[in-house]
Design a protein around this motif. Sequence first.
Motif, PDB file in Angstrom:
ATOM      1  N   UNK A  56      31.827 -31.129 -47.549  1.00 29.68           N
ATOM      2  CA  UNK A  56      30.698 -30.309 -47.983  1.00 29.68           C
ATOM      3  C   UNK A  56      30.150 -30.766 -49.324  1.00 29.68           C
ATOM      4  N   UNK A  57      31.039 -31.299 -50.191  1.00 31.91           N
ATOM      5  CA  UNK A  57      30.573 -31.805 -51.477  1.00 31.91           C
ATOM      6  C   UNK A  57      29.777 -33.103 -51.319  1.00 31.91           C
ATOM      7  N   UNK A  58      30.199 -33.939 -50.365  1.00 33.19           N
ATOM      8  CA  UNK A  58      29.452 -35.168 -50.083  1.00 33.19           C
ATOM      9  C   UNK A  58      28.050 -34.828 -49.614  1.00 33.19           C
ATOM     10  N   UNK A  59      27.957 -33.819 -48.703  1.00 29.52           N
ATOM     11  CA  UNK A  59      26.647 -33.397 -48.215  1.00 29.52           C
ATOM     12  C   UNK A  59      25.792 -32.846 -49.352  1.00 29.52           C
ATOM     13  N   UNK A  60      26.418 -32.081 -50.233  1.00 28.86           N
ATOM     14  CA  UNK A  60      25.680 -31.508 -51.363  1.00 28.86           C
ATOM     15  C   UNK A  60      25.175 -32.605 -52.293  1.00 28.86           C
ATOM     16  N   UNK A  61      25.997 -33.634 -52.537  1.00 28.48           N
ATOM     17  CA  UNK A  61      25.592 -34.737 -53.408  1.00 28.48           C
ATOM     18  C   UNK A  61      24.392 -35.478 -52.803  1.00 28.48           C
ATOM     19  N   UNK A  62      24.444 -35.717 -51.496  1.00 30.21           N
ATOM     20  CA  UNK A  62      23.331 -36.399 -50.830  1.00 30.21           C
ATOM     21  C   UNK A  62      22.060 -35.557 -50.887  1.00 30.21           C
ATOM     22  N   UNK A  63      22.224 -34.262 -50.692  1.00 27.44           N
ATOM     23  CA  UNK A  63      21.065 -33.356 -50.731  1.00 27.44           C
ATOM     24  C   UNK A  63      20.437 -33.329 -52.122  1.00 27.44           C
ATOM     25  N   UNK A  64      21.275 -33.246 -53.171  1.00 30.56           N
ATOM     26  CA  UNK A  64      20.761 -33.216 -54.535  1.00 30.56           C
ATOM     27  C   UNK A  64      20.072 -34.533 -54.895  1.00 30.56           C
ATOM     28  N   UNK A  65      20.669 -35.626 -54.450  1.00 33.21           N
ATOM     29  CA  UNK A  65      20.066 -36.936 -54.737  1.00 33.21           C
ATOM     30  C   UNK A  65      18.705 -37.061 -54.066  1.00 33.21           C
ATOM     31  N   UNK A  66      18.602 -36.614 -52.817  1.00 31.39           N
ATOM     32  CA  UNK A  66      17.323 -36.671 -52.107  1.00 31.39           C
ATOM     33  C   UNK A  66      16.269 -35.808 -52.812  1.00 31.39           C
ATOM     34  N   UNK A  67      16.694 -34.649 -53.335  1.00 36.09           N
ATOM     35  CA  UNK A  67      15.768 -33.762 -54.026  1.00 36.09           C
ATOM     36  C   UNK A  67      15.208 -34.426 -55.288  1.00 36.09           C
ATOM     37  N   UNK A  68      16.102 -35.028 -56.073  1.00 33.04           N
ATOM     38  CA  UNK A  68      15.672 -35.695 -57.306  1.00 33.04           C
ATOM     39  C   UNK A  68      14.787 -36.906 -57.016  1.00 33.04           C
ATOM     40  N   UNK A  69      15.158 -37.677 -55.982  1.00 33.50           N
ATOM     41  CA  UNK A  69      14.324 -38.816 -55.596  1.00 33.50           C
ATOM     42  C   UNK A  69      12.946 -38.360 -55.121  1.00 33.50           C
ATOM     43  N   UNK A  70      12.901 -37.192 -54.494  1.00 31.09           N
ATOM     44  CA  UNK A  70      11.620 -36.651 -54.050  1.00 31.09           C
ATOM     45  C   UNK A  70      10.697 -36.344 -55.223  1.00 31.09           C
ATOM     46  N   UNK A  71      11.259 -35.801 -56.302  1.00 33.79           N
ATOM     47  CA  UNK A  71      10.452 -35.526 -57.503  1.00 33.79           C
ATOM     48  C   UNK A  71       9.865 -36.831 -58.049  1.00 33.79           C
ATOM     49  N   UNK A  72      10.723 -37.853 -58.154  1.00 30.33           N
ATOM     50  CA  UNK A  72      10.274 -39.148 -58.688  1.00 30.33           C
ATOM     51  C   UNK A  72       9.223 -39.776 -57.776  1.00 30.33           C
ATOM     52  N   UNK A  73       9.439 -39.662 -56.454  1.00 35.93           N
ATOM     53  CA  UNK A  73       8.507 -40.265 -55.502  1.00 35.93           C
ATOM     54  C   UNK A  73       7.136 -39.611 -55.573  1.00 35.93           C
ATOM     55  N   UNK A  74       7.108 -38.296 -55.723  1.00 34.53           N
ATOM     56  CA  UNK A  74       5.834 -37.581 -55.780  1.00 34.53           C
ATOM     57  C   UNK A  74       4.999 -38.059 -56.976  1.00 34.53           C
TER      58      UNK A  74
END
Length: 240
Positions: A56-74
């Motif tokens: 569950x922590x691995x999934x959370x890390x991937x989710x948080x990373x995708x969220x931060x990358x989304x901010x940068x991409x926008x």
Amino acid sequence: MSEAIEAEIIEPEEASELTVAYSPAVIEANFDALEAHVRRLVADYEGATYDMGKDENVKAAKRDRAYLNGIAKEIDERRKAVSREYTKPLAAFEDRCKAVAGIAKQAADGIKAQLDEAEEERQLRAYAKLREHYEEFAGLLAPVVPYERFHEKQWTNKTFGEVKAFKALEAKVERLAQDWETLKAQFQGEPFYDEAERELFATLDLGAAITAAHKAEEERRRIAELKAAMEPEPVEEPEP
């Protein structure tokens, strides 16, 4: 965020040079407010650590990373969009400049083609003169060694000059004639002389011809030794 750029080519009925009027572009953006907003969004994730031993922590890390990358991409996508709009007038300006310059370039290319053709014809005439001079000057060598083996490209250059080219050709022919005499003095009459002579006329190199002579002699010697080794030993006749 707003952007503005203006570039205009002034086109009077006739112009002897390119005259351009343009206004330096100013791009304004709410960087300070945007930076404060991004820092608030990222604050909870800076220095974050995850126990990767749990799924569950691995999934959370991937989710948080995708969220931060989304901010940068926008933000980056917006930057690219502004860049495309900003450079459109410049691209149009450059394309038109190249098109107009191409008119003169095309005419220049037509003249260059004629100059190149004339130069090629001049070099062919110079080559023919050199070959004719060679056939007159070389004597016995002319039928054995074609002029093509003597020719050097620089001889037909306009800057080299016909007189200098003739002298260079004569010197090269005389050098080969001397090498030929040297080769005959060393090896004429030997069974491998013909091979050495062929090498000299093919390469115009006395060293290569002498090397060929030595190789041919070594090969002849090995063959003779092999034949001798293969001959059956004589059988003694029994005494009556």
